[in-house]
Design a protein around this motif. Structure first.
Motif, PDB file in Angstrom:
ATOM      1  N   ARG A 156       1.317  -1.354   0.006  1.00  0.00           N
ATOM      2  CA  ARG A 156      -0.291  -0.386  -0.465  1.00  0.00           C
ATOM      3  C   ARG A 156       0.947   1.132  -0.130  1.00  0.00           C
ATOM      4  O   ARG A 156       1.795   1.249   0.376  1.00  0.00           O
ATOM      5  N   LEU A 157       0.110   2.740   0.026  1.00  0.00           N
ATOM      6  CA  LEU A 157       0.783   3.408  -0.486  1.00  0.00           C
ATOM      7  C   LEU A 157       0.287   4.432   0.019  1.00  0.00           C
ATOM      8  O   LEU A 157      -1.419   4.250   0.237  1.00  0.00           O
ATOM      9  N   ASP A 158       0.218   5.214   1.306  1.00  0.00           N
ATOM     10  CA  ASP A 158      -1.072   6.027   1.927  1.00  0.00           C
ATOM     11  C   ASP A 158      -1.648   6.900   1.149  1.00  0.00           C
ATOM     12  O   ASP A 158      -1.124   7.331  -0.025  1.00  0.00           O
ATOM     13  N   VAL A 159      -2.910   7.179   1.274  1.00  0.00           N
ATOM     14  CA  VAL A 159      -3.693   8.341   0.263  1.00  0.00           C
ATOM     15  C   VAL A 159      -2.117   9.367   0.250  1.00  0.00           C
ATOM     16  O   VAL A 159      -3.252   9.961  -0.987  1.00  0.00           O
ATOM     17  N   ASP A 160      -1.743  10.267   1.015  1.00  0.00           N
ATOM     18  CA  ASP A 160      -0.939  10.981   0.497  1.00  0.00           C
ATOM     19  C   ASP A 160       0.303  10.960  -0.372  1.00  0.00           C
ATOM     20  O   ASP A 160       1.133  12.175  -0.551  1.00  0.00           O
ATOM     21  N   THR A 161       0.634   9.607  -0.838  1.00  0.00           N
ATOM     22  CA  THR A 161       1.591   9.248  -0.878  1.00  0.00           C
ATOM     23  C   THR A 161       1.056   9.137  -2.436  1.00  0.00           C
ATOM     24  O   THR A 161       0.079   8.089  -2.615  1.00  0.00           O
ATOM     25  N   SER A 162       2.211   9.635  -3.742  1.00  0.00           N
ATOM     26  CA  SER A 162       2.076   9.137  -4.449  1.00  0.00           C
ATOM     27  C   SER A 162       3.059   7.994  -4.995  1.00  0.00           C
ATOM     28  O   SER A 162       4.219   8.371  -4.986  1.00  0.00           O
ATOM     29  N   THR A 167      12.496   2.978  -3.829  1.00  0.00           N
ATOM     30  CA  THR A 167      13.167   4.095  -3.489  1.00  0.00           C
ATOM     31  C   THR A 167      11.973   5.396  -3.219  1.00  0.00           C
ATOM     32  O   THR A 167      10.837   4.991  -4.461  1.00  0.00           O
ATOM     33  N   TYR A 168      12.158   5.936  -2.517  1.00  0.00           N
ATOM     34  CA  TYR A 168      11.115   7.081  -2.059  1.00  0.00           C
ATOM     35  C   TYR A 168      11.968   8.483  -2.381  1.00  0.00           C
ATOM     36  O   TYR A 168      12.911   8.825  -1.765  1.00  0.00           O
ATOM     37  N   GLN A 169      11.128   9.509  -3.134  1.00  0.00           N
ATOM     38  CA  GLN A 169      11.720  10.740  -3.224  1.00  0.00           C
ATOM     39  C   GLN A 169      10.659  11.758  -1.857  1.00  0.00           C
ATOM     40  O   GLN A 169       9.596  11.575  -2.296  1.00  0.00           O
ATOM     41  N   TYR A 197       3.502   0.532   8.869  1.00  0.00           N
ATOM     42  CA  TYR A 197       3.007   0.586   8.749  1.00  0.00           C
ATOM     43  C   TYR A 197       3.554   2.213   8.326  1.00  0.00           C
ATOM     44  O   TYR A 197       4.426   2.518   9.721  1.00  0.00           O
ATOM     45  N   HIS A 198       3.126   3.203   7.347  1.00  0.00           N
ATOM     46  CA  HIS A 198       4.221   4.319   7.675  1.00  0.00           C
ATOM     47  C   HIS A 198       5.550   4.935   7.924  1.00  0.00           C
ATOM     48  O   HIS A 198       6.052   5.753   8.206  1.00  0.00           O
ATOM     49  N   GLN A 199       5.929   3.552   7.158  1.00  0.00           N
ATOM     50  CA  GLN A 199       6.917   3.464   7.432  1.00  0.00           C
ATOM     51  C   GLN A 199       8.191   4.914   7.079  1.00  0.00           C
ATOM     52  O   GLN A 199       8.569   5.521   8.448  1.00  0.00           O
ATOM     53  N   VAL A 200       8.067   5.517   6.094  1.00  0.00           N
ATOM     54  CA  VAL A 200       8.526   6.060   5.652  1.00  0.00           C
ATOM     55  C   VAL A 200       8.832   7.916   6.536  1.00  0.00           C
ATOM     56  O   VAL A 200       9.357   8.781   7.482  1.00  0.00           O
ATOM     57  N   ARG A 201       7.407   8.022   6.368  1.00  0.00           N
ATOM     58  CA  ARG A 201       7.021   9.598   7.557  1.00  0.00           C
ATOM     59  C   ARG A 201       7.328   8.812   9.386  1.00  0.00           C
ATOM     60  O   ARG A 201       8.208   9.994   9.177  1.00  0.00           O
ATOM     61  N   ARG A 202       7.302   7.715   9.979  1.00  0.00           N
ATOM     62  CA  ARG A 202       7.682   7.498  10.965  1.00  0.00           C
ATOM     63  C   ARG A 202       9.031   7.017  11.225  1.00  0.00           C
ATOM     64  O   ARG A 202       9.346   7.949  11.922  1.00  0.00           O
ATOM     65  N   LYS A 248       6.057  16.024   1.579  1.00  0.00           N
ATOM     66  CA  LYS A 248       5.533  15.368  -0.083  1.00  0.00           C
ATOM     67  C   LYS A 248       6.307  14.284   0.319  1.00  0.00           C
ATOM     68  O   LYS A 248       7.775  14.096   0.344  1.00  0.00           O
ATOM     69  N   LEU A 249       5.364  13.060  -0.570  1.00  0.00           N
ATOM     70  CA  LEU A 249       6.132  11.062  -1.036  1.00  0.00           C
ATOM     71  C   LEU A 249       5.922  10.931  -2.277  1.00  0.00           C
ATOM     72  O   LEU A 249       4.765  11.080  -1.403  1.00  0.00           O
ATOM     73  N   SER A 250       6.565  10.687  -2.695  1.00  0.00           N
ATOM     74  CA  SER A 250       6.293  10.001  -3.734  1.00  0.00           C
ATOM     75  C   SER A 250       7.679   8.896  -4.193  1.00  0.00           C
ATOM     76  O   SER A 250       8.781   9.026  -3.885  1.00  0.00           O
TER      77      SER A 250
HETATM   78  N1  URA Z   1       6.501   4.695   3.874  1.00  0.00           N
HETATM   79  C1  URA Z   1       5.341   6.459   4.065  1.00  0.00           C
HETATM   80  O1  URA Z   1       5.008   6.876   4.974  1.00  0.00           O
HETATM   81  N2  URA Z   1       3.957   6.229   3.379  1.00  0.00           N
HETATM   82  C2  URA Z   1       3.790   5.370   2.602  1.00  0.00           C
HETATM   83  O2  URA Z   1       3.055   5.764   2.014  1.00  0.00           O
HETATM   84  C3  URA Z   1       4.977   4.542   1.815  1.00  0.00           C
HETATM   85  C4  URA Z   1       6.511   5.034   2.632  1.00  0.00           C
END
Ligand code: URA
Length: 233
Positions: free
Chosen positions: A101-107, A132-134, A184-189, A200-202
Motif C-alpha cells: 500500500r501507499l498512503d492516501v497522501d503518497t503518490s 526508493t522514495y523521493q 506502516y507509514h514507515q518513511v513518515r515515521r 511530500k512523498l513519492s
Molecule cells: N512510507 C510511508 O510513510 N508512506 C507510504 O505511503 C509509503 C512508505
C-alpha cells in the motif's frame, strides 16, 4: 481450449454468464464475432466485451500505476476513491489488488495484480524488495538527521528497528531514501523519529522498475514480471 473455457478463465462470471456473453455476440476470435462456445481456440486469439470495453484475453494481470494523491489502496476505501476506480471494471472483477500500500497522501509507483502468489512473493518480508522514495521534508535536513537515518531506528509498536538501505540528500529539503521493508507509514515515521517530518512523498522505484517519466499521475500500463527485475520464483 474452447471459446467458452477461454472466456471463463477471465473471471468475468459463471459458466452461464459466459455463455450469455458469447450468445450476445460479445466474444471475438481474431477480432471476428464468434457465437460458438465450443469453437476451439488459442486463448491469445480471444477478446471480448465486458461493460462495453474490449478486453483481450490475459493469462494474468500485472500492471504498474502512477498512484495519484488522494486515492486509497483499498478495494473498500473509507474516505477517498480507490486506486481500483482508475482501472477498467474487468480488473476489479478479476480481483486485481495493489501489491502493498501507499498512503492516501503518497503518490508514485504502485504495482497491481490478480496473481495472489506474486503479491505474496513481492511483499514477503524475507524478499527484501528495495523501494526508493523521493522525500520532501518540512524542515531543511541537517547532518545529524541524515546520519541518524543511516542508523537503525526504533519505531513505536514495531518489534525490530528499521534501517535504510541508502540515504541520499538531493536538496536542502529533499532526499532519496531506499528501504526494503514496508512497515506502516514507515518513511513518515522514520523522518519523524530523526526530528523532521514529511511534506511530500513519492515512490519512484521498486526493485529494478523505475516510475517512468511518461506515466502521469492516474495512468497505468501492463508490465511483465521480469520488468520488476528480481528473482521471484
Ligand atoms: N512510507 C510511508 O510513510 N508512506 C507510504 O505511503 C509509503 C512508505
Amino acid at each position: 481450449m474452447t471459446l467458452l473455457q477461454a472466456i471463463q478463465s477471465q473471471g468475468v462470471g459463471s459458466r452461464k454468464q459466459c455463455l450469455a456473453l458469447i450468445e450476445r455476440g460479445h466474444a471475438l476470435i481474431d477480432g471476428e464475432v464468434c457465437l460458438k462456445p465450443k469453437q476451439v481456440v488459442l486463448p491469445e486469439q480471444v477478446s471480448f466485451y465486458y461493460d462495453d470495453e474490449l478486453c483481450v484475453w490475459q493469462d494474468r494481470i500485472v500492471i504498474m500505476m502512477h498512484k495519484p494523491l488522494g486515492y486509497e489502496c483499498s478495494a473498500k476505501p473509507q474516505h477517498h476513491p480507490s486506486v481500483l476506480d482508475l482501472l477498467p471494471s474487468i480488473y476489479r472483477a478479476r480481483g486485481v489488488q495493489p501489491v502493498g500500500r501507499l498512503d492516501v497522501d503518497t503518490s508514485g509507483l504502485l504495482l497491481l495484480t490478480d496473481d495472489g502468489q506474486l503479491i505474496h512473493r513481492l511483499t514477503h518480508p524475507k524478499r527484501h524488495v528495495p523501494k526508493t522514495y523521493q522525500v520532501t521534508t518540512c524542515e531543511p535536513l541537517n547532518e545529524t538527521q541524515i546520519n541518524a537515518l543511516w542508523q537503525e531506528i526504533e519505531l513505536n509498536d514495531e518489534p525490530r528497528p528499521v534501517k535504510a538501505i541508502s540515504v541520499q540528500q538531493t536538496a536542502s529539503n529533499e532526499l532519496l531514501l531506499v528501504i526494503d521493508e514496508g512497515r506502516y507509514h514507515q518513511v513518515r515515521r522514520m523522518l519523524a523519529a530523526v526530528g523532521n517530518s514529511v511534506d511530500k512523498l513519492s515512490r519512484i522505484q521498486m526493485g529494478a522498475l523505475p516510475l517512468p517519466d511518461d506515466l502521469p499521475p492516474g495512468a497505468w500500463r501492463s508490465i511483465e514480471e521480469a520488468d520488476i527485475g528480481i528473482e521471484l520464483r
